[in-house]
Write a protein that holds these residues in place. Structure first.
Motif, PDB file in Angstrom:
ATOM      1  N   ILE A 177     -28.291   3.201  50.613  1.00 16.12           N
ATOM      2  CA  ILE A 177     -27.359   2.326  49.632  1.00 16.12           C
ATOM      3  C   ILE A 177     -28.090   2.101  48.367  1.00 16.12           C
ATOM      4  N   GLY A 178     -29.452   1.680  48.612  1.00 10.77           N
ATOM      5  CA  GLY A 178     -30.240   1.231  47.498  1.00 10.77           C
ATOM      6  C   GLY A 178     -30.304   2.561  46.586  1.00 10.77           C
ATOM      7  N   GLU A 179     -30.561   3.790  46.953  1.00  8.43           N
ATOM      8  CA  GLU A 179     -30.833   4.884  46.264  1.00  8.43           C
ATOM      9  C   GLU A 179     -29.631   5.197  45.472  1.00  8.43           C
ATOM     10  N   LEU A 180     -28.461   5.144  46.313  1.00  5.56           N
ATOM     11  CA  LEU A 180     -27.121   5.064  45.441  1.00  5.56           C
ATOM     12  C   LEU A 180     -26.809   4.159  44.289  1.00  5.56           C
ATOM     13  N   ASP A 197     -23.862  -6.038  46.560  1.00  5.73           N
ATOM     14  CA  ASP A 197     -22.352  -6.054  45.661  1.00  5.73           C
ATOM     15  C   ASP A 197     -22.013  -4.463  45.562  1.00  5.73           C
ATOM     16  N   PHE A 198     -22.727  -3.663  45.202  1.00  4.39           N
ATOM     17  CA  PHE A 198     -22.411  -2.464  44.712  1.00  4.39           C
ATOM     18  C   PHE A 198     -21.861  -1.792  46.243  1.00  4.39           C
ATOM     19  N   LYS A 203     -16.242   2.860  45.881  1.00  8.46           N
ATOM     20  CA  LYS A 203     -14.994   3.687  46.378  1.00  8.46           C
ATOM     21  C   LYS A 203     -15.241   4.612  47.440  1.00  8.46           C
ATOM     22  N   ASP A 204     -14.216   4.969  48.375  1.00  9.47           N
ATOM     23  CA  ASP A 204     -14.557   6.233  49.246  1.00  9.47           C
ATOM     24  C   ASP A 204     -15.433   5.914  50.336  1.00  9.47           C
ATOM     25  N   LYS A 205     -15.764   4.661  50.683  1.00 12.13           N
ATOM     26  CA  LYS A 205     -17.019   4.308  51.487  1.00 12.13           C
ATOM     27  C   LYS A 205     -16.518   4.570  53.057  1.00 12.13           C
TER      28      LYS A 205
END
Length: 286
Positions: A177-180, A197-198, A203-205
């Motif tokens: 998630i950090g990279e995204l 928070d990100f 969306k589309d998680k």
């Protein structure tokens, strides 16, 4: 003025064990202890566990395996889902101490001891102990096995979604998630609050069991708990004798398994368990 309750300072006091007052609800464990003794439960358990203990180790005497299985029984009846919780309950209760045959001045087994014993014993020992517990029902004619029902429920796994690992590259969910976050919005991947928070906003998680797994419990699956929240879970499937209400077989299934999938195999296992209890009815009590 209301005075704070404190323990009075006094010298050691000797009180006869049978004079210690225990609550009215303690009768259950007294009757259960008598029934287990009558069936020879303790001797049977010690015989089953003997191959897993080394009498010539020279260390301190091991915990009686009957005590261990009795503590598991306490956890079942009182709906305690952890070894730490079981150990705490057994330590605090006078009636359970008597059930375990521990005196007031003795330290009951702690949770780490329960964990060591659990890992030491083979699965077959637990299965045989469970089968033996059905013996009184079979002997009394209550357990027939003519009508068997199967039901399932989900339970939380001992695993956290925060420590999910990607099967493809072994990358943790947090790092992924950090990279995204860095690629999509230029967020510093070391800023935990911003990354979290990100993750909430994106969306589309989706989290797929085919893509992610827990290294702490690889068999656990991502799924919905009873309260509707997503978590790492297992599916517990119980086979019940519908005449007596007794659980005669239990299996841990993958949480993604359909309720009707391989149900016939569990029925066969349950039926075999009932037949096995029949062979124990005439087994002599030690």
């Amino acid at each position: 003025m209301i005075r704070k309750k404190t323990l009075p300072a006094q010298e050691e006091l000797w009180v006869a064990r049978d004079q210690i007052k225990i609550g009215k609800g303690s009768g259950f464990y007294d009757r259960l202890a008598a029934d287990l003794d009558e069936q020879g439960f303790g001797d049977h358990i010690r015989e089953l566990c003997a191959p897993y203990y080394d009498e010539g180790s020279g260390g301190r005497p091991p915990i009686d395996p009957e005590v261990y299985f009795k503590m598991l029984i306490v956890g079942f009846f009182e709906k305690i889902g952890s070894e730490r919780g079981i150990a705490s309950r057994c330590e605090d209760s006078l009636s359970i101490r008597r059930f375990l045959r521990y005196d007031l001045v003795e330290a009951t087994p702690n949770h780490s001891s329960l964990s060591v014993i659990r890992k030491r014993l083979a699965l077959e020992v637990y299965e045989e102990a469970f089968t033996f517990s059905l013996r009184p029902l079979r002997k009394a004619g209550l357990l027939k096995g003519e009508a068997i029902g199967v039901d399932s429920s989900t339970v939380e796994a001992n695993a956290s979604m925060e420590k999910l690992t990607r099967r493809e590259d072994g990358k943790s969910y947090r790092d992924y998630i950090g990279e995204l976050a860095a690629e999509s919005e230029g967020i510093d991947p070391e800023d935990n609050a911003a990354v979290a928070d990100f993750d909430r906003r994106r969306k589309d998680k989706k989290l797929s069991n085919e893509e992610w797994y827990s290294p702490n419990d690889p068999d656990a699956k991502i799924g919905l708990r009873k309260d509707g929240a997503w978590d790492m879970i297992h599916k517990v499937e119980n086979a019940v004798d519908l005449d007596s209400g007794a659980i005669i077989s239990m299996e841990i299934q993958a949480a993604t398994k359909g309720d009707a999938t391989d149900m016939a195999a569990h029925f066969e296992t349950a039926a075999a368990m009932v037949e096995h209890t029949a062979s124990l009815v005439h087994q002599p009590i030690n």
